[in-house]
Design a protein around this motif. Structure first.
Motif, PDB file in Angstrom:
ATOM      1  N   ARG A  10      -1.564  -5.672   6.140  1.00 19.18           N
ATOM      2  CA  ARG A  10      -2.628  -4.719   5.801  1.00 19.18           C
ATOM      3  C   ARG A  10      -3.532  -5.287   4.701  1.00 19.18           C
ATOM      4  O   ARG A  10      -4.729  -5.052   4.671  1.00 19.18           O
ATOM      5  CB  ARG A  10      -2.023  -3.383   5.333  1.00 19.18           C
ATOM      6  CG  ARG A  10      -1.500  -2.529   6.467  1.00 19.18           C
ATOM      7  CD  ARG A  10      -1.460  -1.049   6.068  1.00 19.18           C
ATOM      8  NE  ARG A  10      -0.686  -0.812   4.867  1.00 19.18           N
ATOM      9  CZ  ARG A  10       0.595  -0.479   4.863  1.00 19.18           C
ATOM     10  NH1 ARG A  10       1.264  -0.354   5.993  1.00 19.18           N
ATOM     11  NH2 ARG A  10       1.225  -0.263   3.716  1.00 19.18           N
ATOM     12  N   TYR A  13      -5.918  -7.608   6.289  1.00 18.09           N
ATOM     13  CA  TYR A  13      -6.887  -6.811   7.050  1.00 18.09           C
ATOM     14  C   TYR A  13      -7.932  -6.213   6.106  1.00 18.09           C
ATOM     15  O   TYR A  13      -9.136  -6.205   6.406  1.00 18.09           O
ATOM     16  CB  TYR A  13      -6.165  -5.704   7.823  1.00 18.09           C
ATOM     17  CG  TYR A  13      -7.115  -4.802   8.569  1.00 18.09           C
ATOM     18  CD1 TYR A  13      -7.708  -5.221   9.757  1.00 18.09           C
ATOM     19  CD2 TYR A  13      -7.463  -3.552   8.063  1.00 18.09           C
ATOM     20  CE1 TYR A  13      -8.610  -4.405  10.435  1.00 18.09           C
ATOM     21  CE2 TYR A  13      -8.364  -2.722   8.726  1.00 18.09           C
ATOM     22  CZ  TYR A  13      -8.931  -3.166   9.912  1.00 18.09           C
ATOM     23  OH  TYR A  13      -9.832  -2.361  10.567  1.00 18.09           O
ATOM     24  N   ALA A  14      -7.473  -5.731   4.954  1.00 20.08           N
ATOM     25  CA  ALA A  14      -8.390  -5.145   3.967  1.00 20.08           C
ATOM     26  C   ALA A  14      -9.393  -6.197   3.476  1.00 20.08           C
ATOM     27  O   ALA A  14     -10.575  -5.902   3.300  1.00 20.08           O
ATOM     28  CB  ALA A  14      -7.611  -4.573   2.784  1.00 20.08           C
ATOM     29  N   ARG A  16     -10.518  -8.830   5.138  1.00 21.05           N
ATOM     30  CA  ARG A  16     -11.502  -9.062   6.208  1.00 21.05           C
ATOM     31  C   ARG A  16     -12.497  -7.917   6.296  1.00 21.05           C
ATOM     32  O   ARG A  16     -13.703  -8.127   6.456  1.00 21.05           O
ATOM     33  CB  ARG A  16     -10.801  -9.252   7.554  1.00 21.05           C
ATOM     34  CG  ARG A  16     -10.078 -10.570   7.695  1.00 21.05           C
ATOM     35  CD  ARG A  16      -9.649 -10.811   9.144  1.00 21.05           C
ATOM     36  NE  ARG A  16      -8.776 -11.961   9.241  1.00 21.05           N
ATOM     37  CZ  ARG A  16      -7.454 -11.882   9.200  1.00 21.05           C
ATOM     38  NH1 ARG A  16      -6.852 -10.717   9.043  1.00 21.05           N
ATOM     39  NH2 ARG A  16      -6.718 -12.969   9.310  1.00 21.05           N
ATOM     40  N   SER A  17     -11.998  -6.703   6.170  1.00 27.07           N
ATOM     41  CA  SER A  17     -12.869  -5.533   6.323  1.00 27.07           C
ATOM     42  C   SER A  17     -13.885  -5.424   5.190  1.00 27.07           C
ATOM     43  O   SER A  17     -14.918  -4.781   5.331  1.00 27.07           O
ATOM     44  CB  SER A  17     -12.035  -4.249   6.416  1.00 27.07           C
ATOM     45  OG  SER A  17     -11.414  -3.975   5.181  1.00 27.07           O
ATOM     46  N   LYS A  18     -13.575  -6.057   4.034  1.00 24.70           N
ATOM     47  CA  LYS A  18     -14.505  -6.027   2.895  1.00 24.70           C
ATOM     48  C   LYS A  18     -15.447  -7.230   2.894  1.00 24.70           C
ATOM     49  O   LYS A  18     -16.205  -7.423   1.959  1.00 24.70           O
ATOM     50  CB  LYS A  18     -13.717  -5.996   1.576  1.00 24.70           C
ATOM     51  CG  LYS A  18     -12.852  -4.747   1.388  1.00 24.70           C
ATOM     52  CD  LYS A  18     -13.673  -3.551   0.923  1.00 24.70           C
ATOM     53  CE  LYS A  18     -12.819  -2.314   0.735  1.00 24.70           C
ATOM     54  NZ  LYS A  18     -11.876  -2.399  -0.375  1.00 24.70           N
ATOM     55  N   THR A  21     -14.417 -13.489   5.058  1.00 25.29           N
ATOM     56  CA  THR A  21     -14.317 -14.003   6.431  1.00 25.29           C
ATOM     57  C   THR A  21     -14.035 -15.499   6.494  1.00 25.29           C
ATOM     58  O   THR A  21     -13.719 -16.024   7.558  1.00 25.29           O
ATOM     59  CB  THR A  21     -15.623 -13.713   7.197  1.00 25.29           C
ATOM     60  OG1 THR A  21     -16.721 -14.249   6.437  1.00 25.29           O
ATOM     61  CG2 THR A  21     -15.829 -12.218   7.380  1.00 25.29           C
ATOM     62  N   SER A  64     -10.048  -8.083  -2.817  1.00 24.27           N
ATOM     63  CA  SER A  64     -11.256  -8.332  -2.024  1.00 24.27           C
ATOM     64  C   SER A  64     -12.349  -8.958  -2.889  1.00 24.27           C
ATOM     65  O   SER A  64     -13.124  -9.802  -2.409  1.00 24.27           O
ATOM     66  CB  SER A  64     -11.761  -7.055  -1.359  1.00 24.27           C
ATOM     67  OG  SER A  64     -12.082  -6.075  -2.320  1.00 24.27           O
TER      68      SER A  64
END
Length: 213
Positions: A10, A13-14, A16-18, A21, A64
């Motif tokens: 998770r 994933y967090a 990448r979502s912020k 990349t 992030s």
């Protein structure tokens, strides 16, 4: 899947979502366990995307933000990097897997000592941690290919700009208060300095002098 493995998944994933990349940055952030840098009652929150308190009234940055700052630096394997504000040592550890050499400086001797223990335990041998006034940089080791500052100043400090080599990149938060700060990317060109505003952030202030601890 274990609870820890799920939390780590998770965590990535967090990132990448912020907007983190860059595959090299994500790979090293998977390798360097944030849990190694978080103490006491906050250890169970190590994999959450939030800043956490550490000793000396400082914080370990939100993962992030660490990822975005690292990504903006574009560190290459031959780079010599200066970090101002060692804190927990988490950011320096991530940089150490991307760069040739990392120098990290903090005004709190206690934080430097604690970070050095973690670096040794993780066998990160290309980090030099020093206690000192980071706003002056490290003239003896200059110029640097990359400079990262993990505390906010009103303007990019002149000594740090001077220690950035031509073609080098500095990433730092800039702002006059702890409520309005911007993450800035500075690139040194033959003509001078180019500034790019990346995103709003909140960091502790950059304080001059060595702390009495």
């Amino acid at each position: 899947m274990t609870d820890l493995a799920e939390r780590k998944m998770r965590f990535l994933y967090a990132l990448r979502s912020k907007g983190v990349t860059d595959s090299r940055v994500l790979t090293v952030m998977e390798k360097i366990d944030r849990g190694d840098f978080v103490r006491g009652i906050f250890t169970d929150r190590a994999y959450e995307d939030m800043p956490l308190p550490i000793a000396c009234g400082q914080t370990i940055s939100q993962p992030s933000v660490v990822g975005l700052m690292t990504q903006a630096l574009h560190v290459s394997p031959r780079d010599k990097v200066l970090e101002v504000g060692t804190g927990s040592g988490y950011q320096a550890a991530i940089l150490s897997l991307l760069a040739r050499r990392v120098y990290t400086i903090d005004r709190h001797r206690r934080l430097v000592r604690e970070a050095e223990k973690v670096f040794a335990a993780l066998d990160l041998t290309n980090i030099t941690a020093l206690a000192g006034d980071g706003s002056h940089g490290l003239p003896d080791q200059a110029p640097f290919d990359r400079i990262i500052v993990t505390a906010a100043a009103e303007d990019p400090p002149g000594p740090l700009l001077a220690q950035l080599r031509e073609g080098g990149i500095m990433v730092l938060p800039v702002g006059q208060s702890d409520t309005v700060q911007s993450l800035i990317k500075v690139t040194r060109t033959p003509q001078g300095y180019e500034y790019e505003e990346l995103r709003p952030v909140r960091f502790v202030p950059l304080v001059e002098g060595l702390a009495q601890d």
